[in-house]
Scaffold this motif. Structure first.
Motif, PDB file in Angstrom:
ATOM      1  N   PHE A   1      60.085  76.552 -21.708  1.00 49.89           N
ATOM      2  CA  PHE A   1      61.123  76.897 -20.730  1.00 49.89           C
ATOM      3  C   PHE A   1      62.515  76.935 -21.374  1.00 49.89           C
ATOM      4  CE2 PHE A   1      63.671  74.312 -17.440  1.00 49.89           C
ATOM      5  CZ  PHE A   1      64.312  75.435 -16.938  1.00 49.89           C
ATOM      6  N   VAL A   2      62.975  75.822 -21.895  1.00 48.95           N
ATOM      7  CA  VAL A   2      64.332  75.776 -22.456  1.00 48.95           C
ATOM      8  C   VAL A   2      64.389  76.537 -23.783  1.00 48.95           C
ATOM      9  CG1 VAL A   2      66.174  74.270 -23.304  1.00 48.95           C
ATOM     10  CG2 VAL A   2      64.815  73.567 -21.324  1.00 48.95           C
ATOM     11  N   GLY A   3      63.373  76.336 -24.613  1.00 48.01           N
ATOM     12  CA  GLY A   3      63.377  76.940 -25.952  1.00 48.01           C
ATOM     13  C   GLY A   3      63.468  78.454 -25.917  1.00 48.01           C
ATOM     14  N   SER A   4      62.783  79.064 -24.951  1.00 56.14           N
ATOM     15  CA  SER A   4      62.803  80.532 -24.909  1.00 56.14           C
ATOM     16  C   SER A   4      64.187  81.046 -24.490  1.00 56.14           C
ATOM     17  CB  SER A   4      61.716  81.056 -23.974  1.00 56.14           C
ATOM     18  OG  SER A   4      61.962  80.639 -22.647  1.00 56.14           O
ATOM     19  N   HIS A   5      64.872  80.310 -23.639  1.00 58.08           N
ATOM     20  CA  HIS A   5      66.246  80.708 -23.274  1.00 58.08           C
ATOM     21  C   HIS A   5      67.191  80.533 -24.466  1.00 58.08           C
ATOM     22  CE1 HIS A   5      65.921  81.484 -18.938  1.00 58.08           C
ATOM     23  NE2 HIS A   5      65.025  80.514 -18.917  1.00 58.08           N
ATOM     24  N   LEU A   6      66.981  79.457 -25.230  1.00 55.98           N
ATOM     25  CA  LEU A   6      67.806  79.249 -26.429  1.00 55.98           C
ATOM     26  C   LEU A   6      67.558  80.382 -27.431  1.00 55.98           C
ATOM     27  CD1 LEU A   6      69.679  77.546 -28.241  1.00 55.98           C
ATOM     28  CD2 LEU A   6      67.640  76.243 -28.954  1.00 55.98           C
ATOM     29  N   ALA A   7      66.294  80.761 -27.590  1.00 58.29           N
ATOM     30  CA  ALA A   7      65.972  81.861 -28.515  1.00 58.29           C
ATOM     31  C   ALA A   7      66.718  83.127 -28.106  1.00 58.29           C
ATOM     32  CB  ALA A   7      64.458  82.106 -28.525  1.00 58.29           C
ATOM     33  N   ASP A   8      66.729  83.428 -26.814  1.00 57.84           N
ATOM     34  CA  ASP A   8      67.453  84.629 -26.330  1.00 57.84           C
ATOM     35  C   ASP A   8      68.926  84.574 -26.737  1.00 57.84           C
ATOM     36  OD1 ASP A   8      65.162  85.537 -25.093  1.00 57.84           O
ATOM     37  OD2 ASP A   8      65.731  84.872 -23.088  1.00 57.84           O
ATOM     38  N   ALA A   9      69.523  83.398 -26.566  1.00 59.90           N
ATOM     39  CA  ALA A   9      70.962  83.267 -26.855  1.00 59.90           C
ATOM     40  C   ALA A   9      71.239  83.401 -28.354  1.00 59.90           C
ATOM     41  CB  ALA A   9      71.477  81.930 -26.330  1.00 59.90           C
ATOM     42  N   LEU A  10      70.390  82.812 -29.181  1.00 57.58           N
ATOM     43  CA  LEU A  10      70.595  82.901 -30.640  1.00 57.58           C
ATOM     44  C   LEU A  10      70.400  84.344 -31.109  1.00 57.58           C
ATOM     45  CD1 LEU A  10      68.736  79.641 -31.770  1.00 57.58           C
ATOM     46  CD2 LEU A  10      71.209  80.041 -31.821  1.00 57.58           C
ATOM     47  N   LEU A  11      69.364  84.994 -30.600  1.00 57.88           N
ATOM     48  CA  LEU A  11      69.105  86.386 -30.994  1.00 57.88           C
ATOM     49  C   LEU A  11      70.256  87.281 -30.555  1.00 57.88           C
ATOM     50  CD1 LEU A  11      65.297  86.501 -30.091  1.00 57.88           C
ATOM     51  CD2 LEU A  11      66.246  86.732 -32.412  1.00 57.88           C
ATOM     52  N   ALA A  12      70.790  87.025 -29.359  1.00 58.64           N
ATOM     53  CA  ALA A  12      71.904  87.841 -28.848  1.00 58.64           C
ATOM     54  C   ALA A  12      73.141  87.694 -29.726  1.00 58.64           C
ATOM     55  CB  ALA A  12      72.232  87.436 -27.411  1.00 58.64           C
ATOM     56  N   ARG A  13      73.243  86.534 -30.382  1.00 57.00           N
ATOM     57  CA  ARG A  13      74.383  86.265 -31.257  1.00 57.00           C
ATOM     58  C   ARG A  13      74.154  86.852 -32.646  1.00 57.00           C
ATOM     59  NH1 ARG A  13      75.791  79.933 -32.182  1.00 57.00           N
ATOM     60  NH2 ARG A  13      74.253  80.125 -33.843  1.00 57.00           N
ATOM     61  N   GLY A  14      72.946  87.347 -32.876  1.00 57.98           N
ATOM     62  CA  GLY A  14      72.634  87.953 -34.172  1.00 57.98           C
ATOM     63  C   GLY A  14      71.910  87.027 -35.125  1.00 57.98           C
ATOM     64  N   ASP A  15      71.495  85.866 -34.670  1.00 55.55           N
ATOM     65  CA  ASP A  15      70.753  84.943 -35.531  1.00 55.55           C
ATOM     66  C   ASP A  15      69.276  85.318 -35.574  1.00 55.55           C
ATOM     67  OD1 ASP A  15      72.902  83.270 -36.270  1.00 55.55           O
ATOM     68  OD2 ASP A  15      72.820  82.276 -34.323  1.00 55.55           O
ATOM     69  N   GLU A  16      68.608  84.739 -36.567  1.00 53.51           N
ATOM     70  CA  GLU A  16      67.162  84.927 -36.704  1.00 53.51           C
ATOM     71  C   GLU A  16      66.492  83.678 -36.126  1.00 53.51           C
ATOM     72  OE1 GLU A  16      64.360  85.328 -40.521  1.00 53.51           O
ATOM     73  OE2 GLU A  16      66.425  85.981 -40.836  1.00 53.51           O
ATOM     74  N   VAL A  17      65.363  83.850 -35.454  1.00 57.26           N
ATOM     75  CA  VAL A  17      64.714  82.718 -34.796  1.00 57.26           C
ATOM     76  C   VAL A  17      63.258  82.583 -35.238  1.00 57.26           C
ATOM     77  CG1 VAL A  17      63.939  81.795 -32.560  1.00 57.26           C
ATOM     78  CG2 VAL A  17      66.210  82.815 -32.755  1.00 57.26           C
ATOM     79  N   VAL A  18      62.923  81.379 -35.684  1.00 57.01           N
ATOM     80  CA  VAL A  18      61.534  81.015 -35.969  1.00 57.01           C
ATOM     81  C   VAL A  18      61.150  79.957 -34.936  1.00 57.01           C
ATOM     82  CG1 VAL A  18      59.939  80.004 -37.655  1.00 57.01           C
ATOM     83  CG2 VAL A  18      61.871  81.393 -38.427  1.00 57.01           C
ATOM     84  N   VAL A  19      59.948  80.080 -34.403  1.00 60.36           N
ATOM     85  CA  VAL A  19      59.495  79.140 -33.378  1.00 60.36           C
ATOM     86  C   VAL A  19      58.225  78.439 -33.847  1.00 60.36           C
ATOM     87  CG1 VAL A  19      58.337  79.114 -31.112  1.00 60.36           C
ATOM     88  CG2 VAL A  19      60.547  80.256 -31.376  1.00 60.36           C
ATOM     89  N   LEU A  20      58.206  77.136 -33.691  1.00 58.55           N
ATOM     90  CA  LEU A  20      56.960  76.384 -33.896  1.00 58.55           C
ATOM     91  C   LEU A  20      56.521  75.884 -32.523  1.00 58.55           C
ATOM     92  CD1 LEU A  20      54.899  75.019 -35.869  1.00 58.55           C
ATOM     93  CD2 LEU A  20      56.364  73.002 -35.760  1.00 58.55           C
ATOM     94  N   ASP A  21      55.309  76.262 -32.124  1.00 61.26           N
ATOM     95  CA  ASP A  21      54.848  75.885 -30.783  1.00 61.26           C
ATOM     96  C   ASP A  21      53.327  75.774 -30.813  1.00 61.26           C
ATOM     97  OD1 ASP A  21      56.431  76.516 -27.736  1.00 61.26           O
ATOM     98  OD2 ASP A  21      54.317  75.944 -27.838  1.00 61.26           O
ATOM     99  N   ASN A  22      52.799  74.750 -30.152  1.00 58.37           N
ATOM    100  CA  ASN A  22      51.329  74.640 -30.107  1.00 58.37           C
ATOM    101  C   ASN A  22      50.750  75.315 -28.862  1.00 58.37           C
ATOM    102  OD1 ASN A  22      51.777  72.912 -28.005  1.00 58.37           O
ATOM    103  ND2 ASN A  22      50.910  71.086 -28.982  1.00 58.37           N
ATOM    104  N   LEU A  23      51.611  75.961 -28.089  1.00 56.36           N
ATOM    105  CA  LEU A  23      51.211  76.733 -26.906  1.00 56.36           C
ATOM    106  C   LEU A  23      50.442  75.892 -25.880  1.00 56.36           C
ATOM    107  CD1 LEU A  23      50.271  80.110 -28.671  1.00 56.36           C
ATOM    108  CD2 LEU A  23      52.427  79.478 -27.601  1.00 56.36           C
ATOM    109  N   SER A  24      50.683  74.593 -25.880  1.00 62.87           N
ATOM    110  CA  SER A  24      50.013  73.741 -24.884  1.00 62.87           C
ATOM    111  C   SER A  24      50.586  73.999 -23.491  1.00 62.87           C
ATOM    112  CB  SER A  24      50.132  72.259 -25.249  1.00 62.87           C
ATOM    113  OG  SER A  24      51.482  71.896 -25.336  1.00 62.87           O
ATOM    114  N   THR A  25      51.885  74.126 -23.412  1.00 64.36           N
ATOM    115  CA  THR A  25      52.477  74.514 -22.124  1.00 64.36           C
ATOM    116  C   THR A  25      53.336  75.777 -22.274  1.00 64.36           C
ATOM    117  OG1 THR A  25      54.321  73.002 -22.510  1.00 64.36           O
ATOM    118  CG2 THR A  25      52.540  72.184 -21.118  1.00 64.36           C
ATOM    119  N   GLY A  26      53.822  76.030 -23.472  1.00 61.55           N
ATOM    120  CA  GLY A  26      54.646  77.221 -23.703  1.00 61.55           C
ATOM    121  C   GLY A  26      53.786  78.482 -23.711  1.00 61.55           C
ATOM    122  N   LYS A  27      54.464  79.613 -23.533  1.00 66.19           N
ATOM    123  CA  LYS A  27      53.734  80.898 -23.527  1.00 66.19           C
ATOM    124  C   LYS A  27      54.485  81.890 -24.398  1.00 66.19           C
ATOM    125  CE  LYS A  27      52.441  80.583 -18.625  1.00 66.19           C
ATOM    126  NZ  LYS A  27      53.540  79.799 -18.040  1.00 66.19           N
TER     127      LYS A  27
END
Ligand code: UD2
Length: 309
Positions: free
Chosen positions: A12-38
Protein backbone atom coordinates in the motif's frame (compact mmCIF):
# COMPACT_ATOMS: atom_id res chain seq x y z
CA UNK A 1 18.48 11.04 -10.41
CA UNK A 2 19.33 8.24 -8.01
CA UNK A 3 18.34 4.64 -7.45
CA UNK A 4 16.33 3.76 -4.35
CA UNK A 5 15.35 0.42 -2.90
CA UNK A 6 11.84 0.14 -1.43
CA UNK A 7 11.32 -2.99 0.64
CA UNK A 8 7.63 -3.83 0.61
CA UNK A 9 7.26 -1.69 -2.50
CA UNK A 10 4.34 -3.72 -3.88
CA UNK A 11 2.32 -2.84 -0.80
CA UNK A 12 0.00 0.00 0.00
CA UNK A 13 2.45 2.70 1.12
CA UNK A 14 5.44 1.43 -0.86
CA UNK A 15 3.66 1.59 -4.20
CA UNK A 16 2.66 5.22 -3.60
CA UNK A 17 6.25 6.04 -2.65
CA UNK A 18 7.46 4.35 -5.85
CA UNK A 19 5.09 6.56 -7.89
CA UNK A 20 6.48 9.69 -6.25
CA UNK A 21 10.14 8.71 -6.74
CA UNK A 22 9.56 7.75 -10.37
CA UNK A 23 7.71 11.03 -10.99
CA UNK A 24 10.78 12.84 -9.66
CA UNK A 25 12.97 10.97 -12.13
CA UNK A 26 14.51 8.45 -9.73
CA UNK A 27 15.01 4.77 -10.40
CA UNK A 28 13.14 2.32 -8.16
CA UNK A 29 14.03 -1.23 -7.15
CA UNK A 30 11.51 -3.12 -5.04
CA UNK A 31 12.08 -6.11 -2.79
CA UNK A 32 8.79 -7.79 -1.91
CA UNK A 33 7.74 -11.32 -1.00
CA UNK A 34 4.24 -10.62 -2.37
CA UNK A 35 2.63 -11.96 0.81
CA UNK A 36 0.26 -9.02 0.95
CA UNK A 37 1.66 -6.72 -1.74
CA UNK A 38 0.64 -7.00 -5.38
CA UNK A 39 2.62 -6.33 -8.53
CA UNK A 40 -0.48 -4.64 -9.92
CA UNK A 41 -0.06 -1.88 -7.30
CA UNK A 42 3.33 -0.96 -8.67
CA UNK A 43 4.24 1.20 -11.66
CA UNK A 44 5.73 -0.95 -14.45
CA UNK A 45 8.96 1.14 -14.52
CA UNK A 46 9.95 -0.18 -11.10
CA UNK A 47 12.11 -3.33 -11.02
CA UNK A 48 10.79 -6.03 -8.70
CA UNK A 49 12.95 -8.57 -6.93
CA UNK A 50 10.80 -11.23 -5.31
CA UNK A 51 12.30 -12.14 -1.97
CA UNK A 52 12.02 -11.92 1.75
CA UNK A 53 13.28 -9.04 3.81
CA UNK A 54 14.73 -11.44 6.41
CA UNK A 55 16.81 -13.18 3.70
CA UNK A 56 20.29 -11.57 3.72
CA UNK A 57 21.15 -12.67 0.14
CA UNK A 58 17.95 -11.26 -1.32
CA UNK A 59 18.43 -7.96 0.51
CA UNK A 60 22.10 -7.67 -0.52
CA UNK A 61 21.16 -8.26 -4.16
CA UNK A 62 18.40 -5.69 -4.04
CA UNK A 63 20.49 -2.99 -2.37
CA UNK A 64 23.40 -3.07 -4.85
CA UNK A 65 23.88 0.32 -6.50
CA UNK A 66 21.23 2.10 -4.42
CA UNK A 67 21.68 5.59 -2.96
CA UNK A 68 19.15 4.95 -0.20
CA UNK A 69 16.76 2.38 1.20
CA UNK A 70 13.14 2.90 2.22
CA UNK A 71 12.46 -0.07 4.44
CA UNK A 72 8.69 -0.51 4.56
CA UNK A 73 8.34 -4.29 4.39
CA UNK A 74 6.63 -5.74 7.40
CA UNK A 75 3.46 -7.28 8.75
CA UNK A 76 1.31 -4.23 9.41
CA UNK A 77 -1.43 -5.84 11.47
CA UNK A 78 -1.19 -5.68 15.25
CA UNK A 79 -3.86 -8.40 15.55
CA UNK A 80 -2.08 -10.76 13.11
CA UNK A 81 1.18 -10.37 15.03
CA UNK A 82 -0.64 -11.26 18.28
CA UNK A 83 -1.66 -14.51 16.65
CA UNK A 84 1.64 -15.22 14.83
CA UNK A 85 4.21 -14.14 17.41
CA UNK A 86 7.40 -15.60 15.93
CA UNK A 87 6.49 -14.89 12.31
CA UNK A 88 5.81 -11.26 13.18
CA UNK A 89 9.10 -11.02 15.05
CA UNK A 90 11.14 -12.49 12.19
CA UNK A 91 9.61 -10.18 9.60
CA UNK A 92 9.30 -7.02 11.64
CA UNK A 93 12.50 -7.06 13.68
CA UNK A 94 14.94 -9.57 12.13
CA UNK A 95 13.92 -8.20 8.73
CA UNK A 96 14.87 -4.68 9.82
CA UNK A 97 18.24 -5.76 11.19
CA UNK A 98 18.85 -7.68 7.96
CA UNK A 99 18.26 -4.49 5.97
CA UNK A 100 20.48 -2.42 8.29
CA UNK A 101 23.34 -4.92 8.01
CA UNK A 102 23.08 -5.13 4.22
CA UNK A 103 22.98 -1.31 3.98
CA UNK A 104 26.05 -0.99 6.20
CA UNK A 105 27.96 -3.54 4.08
CA UNK A 106 26.86 -1.93 0.82
CA UNK A 107 28.71 1.28 1.77
CA UNK A 108 26.61 2.76 4.57
CA UNK A 109 23.61 3.43 2.38
CA UNK A 110 21.12 5.58 4.37
CA UNK A 111 17.98 3.76 5.53
CA UNK A 112 14.61 5.36 6.24
CA UNK A 113 12.40 2.78 7.95
CA UNK A 114 8.87 2.62 9.29
CA UNK A 115 8.51 1.95 12.98
CA UNK A 116 5.01 2.57 14.33
CA UNK A 117 2.94 4.62 16.74
CA UNK A 118 2.36 1.24 18.41
CA UNK A 119 5.65 1.78 20.28
CA UNK A 120 3.83 4.26 22.54
CA UNK A 121 1.26 1.72 23.73
CA UNK A 122 -1.77 3.22 25.43
CA UNK A 123 -0.50 6.75 25.91
CA UNK A 124 -3.84 8.14 27.10
CA UNK A 125 -5.62 11.19 25.70
CA UNK A 126 -3.47 14.06 24.45
CA UNK A 127 -0.84 14.15 21.75
CA UNK A 128 2.33 12.08 22.24
CA UNK A 129 5.66 13.39 21.14
CA UNK A 130 8.84 11.43 20.50
CA UNK A 131 10.21 12.11 24.00
CA UNK A 132 7.44 9.97 25.55
CA UNK A 133 8.81 6.78 27.11
CA UNK A 134 7.66 3.93 24.84
CA UNK A 135 5.46 1.27 26.45
CA UNK A 136 4.34 -1.09 23.69
CA UNK A 137 1.49 -3.44 24.59
CA UNK A 138 1.78 -6.00 21.82
CA UNK A 139 4.45 -8.11 20.06
CA UNK A 140 4.03 -5.83 17.06
CA UNK A 141 4.90 -2.75 19.10
CA UNK A 142 7.81 -4.50 20.81
CA UNK A 143 9.33 -5.53 17.47
CA UNK A 144 8.98 -2.01 16.13
CA UNK A 145 10.65 -0.62 19.24
CA UNK A 146 13.41 -3.22 18.94
CA UNK A 147 13.94 -2.11 15.35
CA UNK A 148 14.26 1.48 16.51
CA UNK A 149 16.85 0.56 19.11
CA UNK A 150 18.93 -1.12 16.41
CA UNK A 151 18.43 1.94 14.21
CA UNK A 152 19.60 4.25 16.97
CA UNK A 153 22.91 2.44 17.52
CA UNK A 154 23.54 1.84 13.80
CA UNK A 155 25.53 5.07 13.39
CA UNK A 156 27.76 4.58 16.41
CA UNK A 157 28.63 0.95 15.72
CA UNK A 158 28.46 0.74 11.90
CA UNK A 159 28.49 4.36 10.70
CA UNK A 160 25.05 3.71 9.17
CA UNK A 161 22.60 6.64 8.99
CA UNK A 162 19.04 5.52 9.72
CA UNK A 163 15.89 7.57 10.29
CA UNK A 164 12.86 5.96 11.90
CA UNK A 165 9.28 7.05 11.33
CA UNK A 166 6.33 6.26 13.56
CA UNK A 167 3.19 6.32 11.43
CA UNK A 168 -0.15 6.62 13.17
CA UNK A 169 -3.12 5.15 11.25
CA UNK A 170 -2.46 5.36 7.51
CA UNK A 171 -5.30 5.20 4.98
CA UNK A 172 -5.86 5.76 1.29
CA UNK A 173 -6.23 4.08 -2.08
CA UNK A 174 -4.68 0.58 -2.51
CA UNK A 175 -5.05 -0.34 1.16
CA UNK A 176 -6.48 -3.82 0.75
CA UNK A 177 -9.99 -4.07 2.26
CA UNK A 178 -10.28 -7.82 1.73
CA UNK A 179 -8.44 -8.91 4.87
CA UNK A 180 -9.85 -8.70 8.39
CA UNK A 181 -6.37 -7.50 9.36
CA UNK A 182 -6.45 -4.47 7.09
CA UNK A 183 -6.77 -0.87 8.20
CA UNK A 184 -10.17 0.07 9.56
CA UNK A 185 -10.87 2.77 6.96
CA UNK A 186 -10.37 0.41 4.03
CA UNK A 187 -12.71 -2.14 5.64
CA UNK A 188 -15.43 0.38 6.54
CA UNK A 189 -15.17 2.10 3.14
CA UNK A 190 -15.61 -1.15 1.27
CA UNK A 191 -18.54 -2.30 3.42
CA UNK A 192 -20.36 1.03 3.23
CA UNK A 193 -19.90 1.05 -0.56
CA UNK A 194 -21.72 -2.29 -0.68
CA UNK A 195 -24.43 -1.18 1.76
CA UNK A 196 -23.22 -3.72 4.36
CA UNK A 197 -23.11 -3.23 8.15
CA UNK A 198 -19.80 -2.30 9.78
CA UNK A 199 -18.50 -3.99 12.93
CA UNK A 200 -16.98 -1.82 15.62
CA UNK A 201 -14.74 -3.63 18.10
CA UNK A 202 -15.69 -2.08 21.46
CA UNK A 203 -17.77 1.05 21.95
CA UNK A 204 -16.38 2.96 18.98
CA UNK A 205 -15.14 5.80 21.18
CA UNK A 206 -11.53 4.77 20.72
CA UNK A 207 -9.65 7.53 18.91
CA UNK A 208 -7.10 7.51 16.12
CA UNK A 209 -4.93 10.01 14.23
CA UNK A 210 -5.66 9.06 10.61
CA UNK A 211 -3.02 10.18 8.12
CA UNK A 212 -3.47 10.09 4.34
CA UNK A 213 -1.00 8.04 2.32
CA UNK A 214 0.16 10.95 0.12
CA UNK A 215 1.22 12.78 3.29
CA UNK A 216 3.07 9.68 4.48
CA UNK A 217 5.03 9.65 1.21
CA UNK A 218 6.11 13.24 1.82
CA UNK A 219 7.36 12.34 5.31
CA UNK A 220 9.35 9.42 3.89
CA UNK A 221 10.99 11.58 1.23
CA UNK A 222 11.76 14.37 3.70
CA UNK A 223 13.35 11.85 6.07
CA UNK A 224 15.62 10.57 3.31
CA UNK A 225 16.63 14.12 2.37
CA UNK A 226 17.55 14.79 6.03
CA UNK A 227 19.18 11.41 6.75
CA UNK A 228 22.69 12.78 7.39
CA UNK A 229 21.53 15.35 9.99
CA UNK A 230 18.76 13.21 11.50
CA UNK A 231 20.71 9.93 11.72
CA UNK A 232 19.58 7.77 14.64
CA UNK A 233 16.41 9.77 15.22
CA UNK A 234 12.70 8.91 15.10
CA UNK A 235 9.72 11.06 14.10
CA UNK A 236 5.95 10.76 14.28
CA UNK A 237 3.98 10.64 11.05
CA UNK A 238 0.67 12.11 12.13
CA UNK A 239 -1.75 14.96 11.66
CA UNK A 240 -2.18 15.99 15.31
CA UNK A 241 -5.97 15.66 14.83
CA UNK A 242 -8.06 13.06 16.63
CA UNK A 243 -11.19 11.19 15.48
CA UNK A 244 -13.38 8.61 17.20
CA UNK A 245 -14.31 5.53 15.23
CA UNK A 246 -17.97 6.52 15.43
CA UNK A 247 -17.22 9.98 14.00
CA UNK A 248 -15.21 8.33 11.23
CA UNK A 249 -18.20 6.15 10.35
CA UNK A 250 -20.48 9.21 10.23
CA UNK A 251 -18.17 11.08 7.87
CA UNK A 252 -17.65 8.08 5.60
CA UNK A 253 -21.34 7.23 5.54
CA UNK A 254 -22.22 10.82 4.63
CA UNK A 255 -19.73 10.74 1.75
CA UNK A 256 -21.33 7.48 0.58
CA UNK A 257 -24.81 8.96 0.98
CA UNK A 258 -25.83 6.08 3.26
CA UNK A 259 -27.25 5.57 6.73
CA UNK A 260 -24.69 3.28 8.38
CA UNK A 261 -25.65 0.05 10.14
CA UNK A 262 -23.23 -0.34 13.05
CA UNK A 263 -22.74 -3.64 14.89
CA UNK A 264 -20.54 -3.94 17.97
CA UNK A 265 -18.11 -6.78 18.77
CA UNK A 266 -15.67 -7.38 21.64
CA UNK A 267 -12.67 -5.07 21.81
CA UNK A 268 -9.48 -6.53 20.29
CA UNK A 269 -6.80 -7.86 22.62
CA UNK A 270 -4.17 -5.17 23.20
CA UNK A 271 -6.24 -2.56 21.37
CA UNK A 272 -5.18 0.98 22.14
CA UNK A 273 -7.84 3.37 23.39
CA UNK A 274 -6.41 6.70 22.32
CA UNK A 275 -3.74 7.31 19.72
CA UNK A 276 -2.84 10.87 18.76
CA UNK A 277 0.51 12.13 17.55
CA UNK A 278 2.31 15.42 18.04
CA UNK A 279 3.60 16.54 14.62
CA UNK A 280 5.90 19.34 15.85
CA UNK A 281 9.24 17.56 15.80
CA UNK A 282 8.88 16.38 12.19
CA UNK A 283 7.88 19.89 11.21
CA UNK A 284 10.88 21.44 12.97
CA UNK A 285 13.59 18.97 11.90
CA UNK A 286 12.32 17.47 8.63
CA UNK A 287 10.26 20.49 7.52
CA UNK A 288 7.20 18.34 6.76
CA UNK A 289 3.57 18.28 7.92
CA UNK A 290 0.43 16.39 6.96
CA UNK A 291 -1.67 18.56 4.67
CA UNK A 292 -4.70 16.44 3.81
CA UNK A 293 -7.75 16.69 6.09
CA UNK A 294 -9.66 13.51 6.94
CA UNK A 295 -12.67 14.70 4.95
CA UNK A 296 -10.55 15.39 1.85
CA UNK A 297 -8.60 12.14 2.21
CA UNK A 298 -11.79 10.09 2.55
CA UNK A 299 -13.31 11.84 -0.45
CA UNK A 300 -10.18 11.03 -2.49
CA UNK A 301 -10.34 7.41 -1.34
CA UNK A 302 -13.98 7.17 -2.43
CA UNK A 303 -13.24 8.67 -5.84
CA UNK A 304 -10.39 6.21 -6.42
CA UNK A 305 -12.31 3.17 -5.21
CA UNK A 306 -15.35 4.13 -7.34
CA UNK A 307 -13.10 4.65 -10.39
CA UNK A 308 -11.49 1.24 -9.79
CA UNK A 309 -14.99 -0.30 -9.78
C1 UD2 B 1 -2.63 0.61 13.27
C2 UD2 B 1 -1.77 -0.04 12.20
C3 UD2 B 1 -0.55 -0.64 12.79
C4 UD2 B 1 0.18 0.33 13.72
C5 UD2 B 1 -0.79 0.98 14.70
C6 UD2 B 1 -0.13 2.13 15.44
C7 UD2 B 1 -3.09 -0.94 10.35
C8 UD2 B 1 -3.74 -2.14 9.74
N1 UD2 B 1 -2.50 -1.11 11.53
O1 UD2 B 1 -3.15 -0.37 14.18
O2 UD2 B 1 0.32 -1.05 11.74
O3 UD2 B 1 0.87 1.28 12.97
O4 UD2 B 1 -1.91 1.55 14.02
O5 UD2 B 1 -0.76 2.32 16.68
O6 UD2 B 1 -3.09 0.15 9.80
N2 UD2 B 1 -11.61 -1.81 14.13
C9 UD2 B 1 -12.98 -2.01 14.17
N3 UD2 B 1 -13.56 -2.74 13.17
C10 UD2 B 1 -12.84 -3.30 12.13
C11 UD2 B 1 -11.42 -3.08 12.12
C12 UD2 B 1 -10.86 -2.32 13.13
O7 UD2 B 1 -13.66 -1.55 15.07
O8 UD2 B 1 -13.43 -3.94 11.25
C13 UD2 B 1 -11.01 -0.98 15.20
C14 UD2 B 1 -9.84 -1.65 15.92
O9 UD2 B 1 -10.28 -2.46 16.99
C15 UD2 B 1 -9.08 -0.40 16.41
C16 UD2 B 1 -9.31 0.62 15.28
O10 UD2 B 1 -10.46 0.16 14.57
O11 UD2 B 1 -9.63 0.09 17.60
C17 UD2 B 1 -8.15 0.71 14.32
O12 UD2 B 1 -7.81 -0.61 13.92
P1 UD2 B 1 -6.74 -0.90 12.76
O13 UD2 B 1 -6.62 -2.38 12.66
O14 UD2 B 1 -7.10 -0.13 11.54
O15 UD2 B 1 -5.40 -0.23 13.29
P2 UD2 B 1 -4.64 -0.26 14.70
O16 UD2 B 1 -4.88 1.09 15.33
O17 UD2 B 1 -4.94 -1.49 15.47
Amino acid sequence: MARYLITGGCGFVGSHLADALLARGDEVVVLDNLSTGKRANLAPEARVIEGDVADPDAVARAIAGCAGVFHLAGIASVAYCNEHWREGHVTNQTGTVTVFEAAARAGRVPVVYTSSAAVYGDAGPGAVDEARVPRPRTPYGVDKLGSELHGRIAMGVHGLPTVGLRPFNIYGPRQDPSSAYSGVISIFNSRLAQGLPVTVFGDGLQTRDFVYVADVVRFLMAAMAHAPQAAGEVFNICTGRTTTLLALIDTLARLHGRVPVVQHGDPRVGDIRDSLGDPNRARAVLGVTAEVTLEDGLAALLRQSQAAG
